[in-house]
Design a protein around this motif. Structure first.
Motif, short mmCIF file in Angstrom:
data_model
loop_
_atom_site.label_atom_id
_atom_site.label_comp_id
_atom_site.label_asym_id
_atom_site.label_seq_id
_atom_site.Cartn_x
_atom_site.Cartn_y
_atom_site.Cartn_z
N VAL A 159 0.84 -1.19 0.00
CA VAL A 159 0.00 0.00 0.00
C VAL A 159 0.88 1.25 0.00
O VAL A 159 0.57 2.26 -0.66
CB VAL A 159 -0.94 0.00 1.23
N SER A 160 2.00 1.17 0.72
CA SER A 160 2.92 2.31 0.79
C SER A 160 3.46 2.69 -0.58
O SER A 160 3.69 3.87 -0.86
CB SER A 160 4.09 1.98 1.73
N LEU A 163 1.38 5.21 -2.46
CA LEU A 163 1.64 6.59 -2.07
C LEU A 163 2.88 7.12 -2.76
O LEU A 163 2.90 8.27 -3.22
CB LEU A 163 1.80 6.67 -0.55
N SER A 190 -8.28 1.62 -3.36
CA SER A 190 -7.35 0.59 -2.91
C SER A 190 -7.05 0.76 -1.42
O SER A 190 -7.04 -0.20 -0.65
CB SER A 190 -6.07 0.64 -3.73
N TYR A 191 -6.80 2.01 -1.01
CA TYR A 191 -6.50 2.27 0.39
C TYR A 191 -7.66 1.87 1.30
O TYR A 191 -7.46 1.20 2.32
CB TYR A 191 -6.17 3.75 0.60
N MET A 195 -7.35 -1.14 3.88
CA MET A 195 -7.43 -0.74 5.29
C MET A 195 -8.48 -1.57 6.01
O MET A 195 -8.28 -1.98 7.16
CB MET A 195 -7.78 0.75 5.38
N LEU A 213 3.69 4.14 6.19
CA LEU A 213 3.66 5.24 5.23
C LEU A 213 4.76 6.25 5.51
O LEU A 213 5.45 6.72 4.60
CB LEU A 213 2.30 5.93 5.25
#
Length: 254
Positions: A159-160, A163, A190-191, A195, A213
């Protein structure tokens, strides 16, 4: 079903397959007629990137459940298999980035070095260090029954990267192409989805996500400051670093 909806489903499915094909060694087949360069396909590829971590993590946990009676030995086997499942693609990035950083220290062109097919001594040594730290972290989590925490870290590390695609400009045509396809809709969706999945796995997922993050931003900008650019190798090295540091953080917190 309308043509637009059908096309969206097809492209999303291709993106899902492309994500697993590119970021893992799972056997994925494509037809000669499949166009993987479409914007929706590439956007879906990034959208499903955290799912790759989730599936590889679950697979590794299942393997360990069969080897748990071997204790630390079974944990080591499982940890190495996890790295094999993503084809050591991110570990290879560590080698290239380490070589580029040390090349820049001596005034050499870091970009030329990172593109060389050969590897230097420093790159190999750093890769060995990363592997030892990563395997040790996974073994600790597994032998202390932090299995879902392990899976959560694999989601967070990927996920990072989403970003980082939003905040960095890349010296790579493919990474730039991926960045251009990652619309705010795909990014936020997606986040939110992952999450939710992560929060179902562990109660402190949001805390680990925020930490992940922050680490990914700090590490990627640090590497960029050293070599002067960002590319896929910087992303891969950041992913490896975030996973190692989050494993350590879990060990310290729990």
């Amino acid at each position: 079903m309308g043509k637009d909806k059908k096309r969206f489903i097809i492209n999303s499915y291709l993106g899902l397959k492309f994500s697993f094909s590119y970021f893992s060694i799972l056997p994925i087949n494509f037809k000669a007629s499949d166009d993987l360069s479409k914007k929706e396909v590439l956007a879906s590829m990034l959208f499903f990137l955290p799912l790759v971590g989730f599936i590889l993590g679950l697979g590794t946990v299942v393997l360990f459940s069969f080897l748990a009676h071997l204790e630390w030995y079974g944990a080591i086997v499982s940890a190495v298999v996890y790295m094999m499942l993503y084809g050591f693609i991110h570990t290879e990035a560590v080698i290239d980035v380490a070589d580029a950083i040390y090349a820049s220290h001596s005034g050499k062109d870091a970009y030329a070095v990172i593109k060389e097919p050969t590897v230097g001594a420093m790159g190999v040594l750093y890769a060995i260090g990363f592997v030892l730290l990563k395997v040790s972290g996974i073994v600790y989590l597994f032998t202390h029954n932090y299995l879902m925490e392990f899976v959560a870290v694999l989601i967070i590390s990927r996920v990072s990267l989403l970003l980082l695609f939003k905040v960095h400009t890349f010296n790579s045509s493919f990474a730039t192409q991926l960045k251009d396809t990652l619309s705010l809709k795909y990014f936020i969706s997606s986040y939110l989805i992952f999450m939710l999945i992560g929060s179902l796995l562990i109660s402190n997922f949001i805390i680990l996500l925020i930490l992940g993050l922050l680490l990914s931003l700090g590490i990627s900008f640090y590497i960029k400051s050293k070599i002067g650019f960002a590319n896929g190798d910087v992303l891969g090295t950041t992913l490896e670093s975030v996973e190692i540091l989050l494993f350590l953080a879990i060990a310290l917190m729990l």
